[in-house]
Design an enzyme around this catalytic site. Structure first.
Site, PDB file in Angstrom:
ATOM      1  N   GLY A 151       0.763  -1.483  -0.043  1.00  0.00           N
ATOM      2  CA  GLY A 151       0.150  -0.084   0.113  1.00  0.00           C
ATOM      3  C   GLY A 151       0.831   1.215  -0.077  1.00  0.00           C
ATOM      4  O   GLY A 151       0.204   2.489   0.201  1.00  0.00           O
ATOM      5  N   ASP A 152       2.124   1.264  -0.199  1.00  0.00           N
ATOM      6  CA  ASP A 152       2.956   2.337  -0.138  1.00  0.00           C
ATOM      7  C   ASP A 152       3.988   2.010  -1.315  1.00  0.00           C
ATOM      8  O   ASP A 152       4.139   1.135  -1.987  1.00  0.00           O
ATOM      9  CB  ASP A 152       3.477   2.869   1.002  1.00  0.00           C
ATOM     10  CG  ASP A 152       3.622   4.342   1.169  1.00  0.00           C
ATOM     11  OD1 ASP A 152       4.702   4.900   0.336  1.00  0.00           O
ATOM     12  OD2 ASP A 152       3.047   5.083   1.852  1.00  0.00           O
ATOM     13  N   ASP A 153       5.278   2.417  -0.921  1.00  0.00           N
ATOM     14  CA  ASP A 153       6.476   2.078  -1.865  1.00  0.00           C
ATOM     15  C   ASP A 153       6.961   0.598  -1.268  1.00  0.00           C
ATOM     16  O   ASP A 153       7.045   0.169  -0.415  1.00  0.00           O
ATOM     17  CB  ASP A 153       7.594   2.987  -1.355  1.00  0.00           C
ATOM     18  CG  ASP A 153       7.688   4.334  -1.527  1.00  0.00           C
ATOM     19  OD1 ASP A 153       7.231   4.802  -2.637  1.00  0.00           O
ATOM     20  OD2 ASP A 153       7.939   5.168  -0.723  1.00  0.00           O
TER      21      ASP A 153
END
Length: 489
Positions: free
Chosen positions: A279-281
């Site tokens: 859900g991010d990098d």
């Protein structure tokens, strides 16, 4: 979860658009076979037994003997029913192994089952081996999660001022730690943490799934990490770290800040042969935040990232920064497939960071259905407090991109330097990226100095010098400071 038709489309496009087709076919075929298998298993889940009412494998694979002294988690009274709290069993196991350092340490075998636990500390000279069907579950009740001081290179706190929650598996000042297995799972049950974060019900920064600090000789291999409350694996000021054959799965939406791997002030690290969808990098290389990172003064350097398939619908596949105040150097990213993502590779920083990003090499990158392929951003203005020095300017130089291919990319390149923070000595060669947007200026630049060698598609910006395939200068740029950035695309 990855859909079969998406993988097939990616497989085909990689074959057609990249001269590195063999690598793409092998990687995607391997992962595709797993996902197609999963779809045919009732109640199944990726790389392990998850289903309610579905029996675990009848004959468990035997545990390999990796150290002279080996224990089973059940030897310490653990019960793998998903309900019994096994924190004391894990702690007793760590104490027992901790006494065996001079004898080569010990191995803790975690058999099939669902082993609920609160956070616990690891020890040196240990191997934790997770069997197929073994799931270590983080307890959801936050009262069991201890509070720790803020990280010294981040000031008063990352999300909130003051103490932060610890990680599910935690270690400090360790040496020779191995977490491996037959693809068992460590599951942080992060859903309740994401919900509380969105509702602003938390008073402290969330804890990672695994955090190891001030340590060396760390190996994570052949396991699945899932549903982390915050960053998934966070090695902090560590040396000689290897992550190999690891799957990291967090929801691609509504799971805030669930980065996959965050090397932070780390040296001599390899990340290879992994699948990461978060859900991010997927990966974010860091080295401290503004004045606190400058004072701490520990760079991230000598990092090799290779043979990865990654997905990030919210952020980027591989990022450097934005917390990079201790410096980042000598990083190689190669054989990377980024699919169905917002960005592929990104460097992000801002005035106040200080530090540097230099000697960064990207080669053999394949993008499929990515909004922006390559991003360098110098105005990522998020700061720990008002005490940062806006005159502390980062230096960005020596960044090379070669063998960049793909299709379905809206903006292949966006390098947004500034008068304060120009981007220097950037090189592009062997690049051909199919685009979805017909606007002329989709190779975007501002305050960048560098060169293009040979043929590059789409047409590069005018800021860059042109060289032929033999390295002969064809045209010198007269407009390195021209700005052609359009965030509306």
């Amino acid at each position: 979860m990855i859909e079969a038709h998406g993988l097939c489309r990616f497989w085909a496009s990689a074959f057609l658009s990249s001269h590195k087709a063999l690598f793409a076919v092998l990687w995607v075929a391997a992962f595709g076979s797993v996902f197609l298998w999963q779809r045919n298993v009732p109640g199944g889940s990726l790389f392990g037994w998850r289903g309610v009412g579905v029996a675990p494998p009848v004959a468990a694979r035997p545990f390999p003997r990796l150290r002279g002294n080996a224990f089973n988690l059940t030897d310490f009274g653990a019960v793998g029913d998903g309900v019994t709290l096994n924190t004391e069993a894990f702690e007793r196991a760590m104490i027992a192994i901790g006494k065996l350092g001079r004898a080569g340490g010990g191995q803790l075998n975690v058999p099939p089952g669902r082993w609920l636990t609160a956070p616990f500390n690891l020890t040196s000279h240990m191997t934790m081996f997770l069997a197929e069907g073994a799931v270590i579950l983080g307890i959801e009740d936050q009262k069991y999660w201890p509070l720790m001081p803020p990280l010294p290179s981040y000031g008063y706190g990352r999300e909130h001022r003051g103490p932060r929650y610890g990680s599910l598996l935690h270690g400090q000042n360790l040496r020779d730690v191995v977490i491996t297995g037959h693809n068992g799972t460590i599951n942080g049950q992060g859903q309740i943490w994401w919900k509380r974060y969105r509702q602003k019900l938390l008073n402290h920064t969330r804890g990672p799934l695994i955090q190891i600090m001030w340590s060396s000789d760390i190996v994570l291999s052949n396991i699945t990490l899932q549903d982390s409350p915050f960053w998934t694996f966070h090695p902090y000021d560590c040396k000689n770290v290897t992550v190999k054959n690891v799957t990291i799965l967090n929801p691609i939406f509504q799971a805030p800040n669930t980065d996959g791997i965050d090397p932070d002030s780390c040296e001599d690290m390899v990340i290879e042969d992994c699948y990461i969808s978060v859900g991010d990098d997927a990966i974010a290389i860091k080295s401290g935040w503004d004045q606190y990172g400058i004072a701490y003064g520990r760079p991230s350097k000598n990092i090799l990232i290779r043979n990865l398939v990654v997905r990030s619908m919210v952020s980027a596949g591989v990022s450097i920064g934005s917390e990079m105040s201790g410096g980042v150097s000598n990083v190689t990213v190669e054989n990377l497939l980024v699919w169905d993502s917002r960005r592929a590779v990104r460097i992000k920083t801002a005035p106040g960071r200080g530090g540097y990003v230099r000697d960064i090499t990207y080669r053999n990158l394949t993008f499929d259905n990515v909004r922006v392929g390559i991003v360098i951003k110098t105005d990522y203005n998020e700061h720990p407090d008002e005490g940062y020095d806006p005159k502390a300017l980062p230096a960005l130089k020596g960044i090379t991109f070669s063998g960049v291919h793909g299709q379905g990319v809206r903006v292949p390149v966006r390098i947004h330097g500034s008068e304060e923070i120009p981007v220097k000595n950037v090189t592009f060669w062997d690049m051909s990226v199919g685009t979805t947007y017909k606007k002329k200026h989709i190779f975007q630049c501002a305050f960048v100095q560098g060169r293009v060698i040979g043929s590059v598609f789409p047409a590069p910006c005018d800021n860059l010098d042109r060289y032929d395939e033999k390295g002969n200068l064809v045209k010198r740029s007269a407009s390195q400071n021209v700005t052609d950035i359009d965030y509306d695309i």
